[in-house]
Design an enzyme around this catalytic site. Structure first.
Site, mmCIF file in Angstrom:
data_model
loop_
_atom_site.group_PDB
_atom_site.id
_atom_site.type_symbol
_atom_site.label_atom_id
_atom_site.label_comp_id
_atom_site.label_asym_id
_atom_site.label_seq_id
_atom_site.Cartn_x
_atom_site.Cartn_y
_atom_site.Cartn_z
ATOM 1 C CG LEU A 170 -51.203 -76.373 -27.429
ATOM 2 C CD1 LEU A 170 -50.537 -75.445 -26.729
ATOM 3 C CD2 LEU A 170 -51.838 -75.363 -28.328
ATOM 4 C CB SER A 171 -53.657 -76.969 -23.890
ATOM 5 O OG SER A 171 -54.223 -76.424 -21.968
ATOM 6 C CB ALA A 172 -55.802 -80.812 -22.259
ATOM 7 C CB VAL A 194 -46.308 -76.749 -26.081
ATOM 8 C CG1 VAL A 194 -46.617 -75.151 -26.051
ATOM 9 C CG2 VAL A 194 -45.556 -76.796 -27.014
#
Length: 347
Positions: A170-172, A194
């Site tokens: 997720l993200s980073a 994601v």
């Protein structure tokens, strides 16, 4: 969900660890692990339905020491099982990410192992993976080498089906998942991103903030070719899923299309030939509603195999789709990303 970080705070969280990383001396990799085993989560509310056990410890190498959590599913008997590697986002840790994605409960039901590497504030003040630093974008160095070392430790300690090892983030963590697919294709057989940024979508801290806000300045096809080059002789087809909320205020949705194009090109070059098989034009589009409306785009090879999928979730912010409110950065009113990922990878 925790309060959103302002751009200024995000930039501070990126720049400070970048300066630290620039001062780190190179060294030959060495590795050690220490571990502890617990039979239940520290907070029973995090995994009310999960019945497996945590194994936790620290993995150390020349590139630093990182804490990890490994979920061993209920009923594990030593038969080779799939391994899902889960890379958390900023301001998260493995327990939080496990709670939000419900991956441990699914692991108990389906019988696979789940590894949660953790960044820690020593290496980034906001617990972010430093995906934007060139030192973390190649094989055999930095954070990818640490994560790969953890995967190697799991495979040496538990029975793992090497053909079914995938990474999701997720993200980073999604940006780092894309990096892992490019740098360690011999370990990774599938990638799920994601709200992430494509491989080498930025090469400086300021560039990372810019990519999140506006999309990468780099050509996704070029980055796909760079990914294939980094794979080298280990390259192979890499099934990929990309999820993105249309109302994400942290990662501009253009990053999802850039990530899809990057992986389409890397998959196209998996056989050494640039012949648009597959390409980044969807071969099928499916719309549906899972509390929120969503559109799924399928990208197929000439032989009809769906190699990539991209989900655009209407009105979703910066979140894991279909997650549990027991964890941060989740949107329960969205398609169930965890189940979709497992189904796609055949777990």
């Amino acid at each position: 969900m925790r309060p959103a970080r302002t751009p200024a705070r995000r930039l501070t969280g990126l720049l400070f660890p970048a300066l630290l990383a620039a001062c780190a001396p190179p060294a030959a990799p060495t590795q050690t692990t220490t571990q502890t085993t617990t039979q239940s989560p520290s907070d029973p509310n995090l995994h009310a339905q999960a019945t497996g056990s945590w194994v936790s410890g620290t993995y150390s190498s020349a590139y630093g020491a990182r804490f990890y959590r490994l979920w061993v599913p209920a009923g594990y008997t030593g038969t080779p099982r799939p391994l899902m590697v889960m890379l958390h986002g900023c301001l998260q840790d493995g327990a939080d990410f496990a709670a939000g994605t419900r991956m441990n409960t699914l692991a108990d039901t389906r019988g696979f192992l789940v590894l949660y590497p953790e960044q820690g504030t020593l290496y980034n003040s906001a617990d972010c993976w430093n995906w934007y630093l060139p030192g973390n974008q190649y094989r055999g160095a930095g954070e990818p080498a640490v994560i790969a070392g953890m995967i190697g430790w799991v495979k040496s300690t538990y029975a793992v089906d090497s053909a079914r090892v995938a990474v999701a983030g997720l993200s980073a963590g999604a940006a780092m998942a894309n990096i892992m697919g490019c740098t360690y294709p011999d370990l990774i057989r599938g990638v799920a991103s994601v709200a992430g940024v494509m491989y080498q979508g930025a090469t400086t801290a300021a560039g990372g903030v810019n990519a999140m806000s506006y999309g990468s300045v780099y050509d996704p096809n070029g980055r796909g070719a760079a990914c294939a080059a980094e794979m080298g002789t280990r390259r192979h087809a890499m099934p990929t899923l990309v999820f993105q909320g249309s109302a994400d205020p942290t990662v501009n949705p253009v990053n999802a299309t850039q990530t899809l194009t990057q992986w389409a090109q890397a998959n196209d070059l998996a056989d050494g030939t640039d012949n648009n098989d597959p390409d980044d034009t969807p071969d099928a589009t499916v719309s549906g509603t899972a509390c929120r409306a969503y559109t799924r785009f399928d990208y197929r090879t000439a032989g009809g195999t769906t190699r990539l999928q991209r989900y655009s979730v209407s009105g979703m912010g910066h979140a894991w789709p279909g997650g549990s409110s027991a964890g941060t950065y989740t949107d329960p009113c969205a398609p169930d990303a965890s189940t979709l990922i497992l189904n796609f990878f055949g777990f």
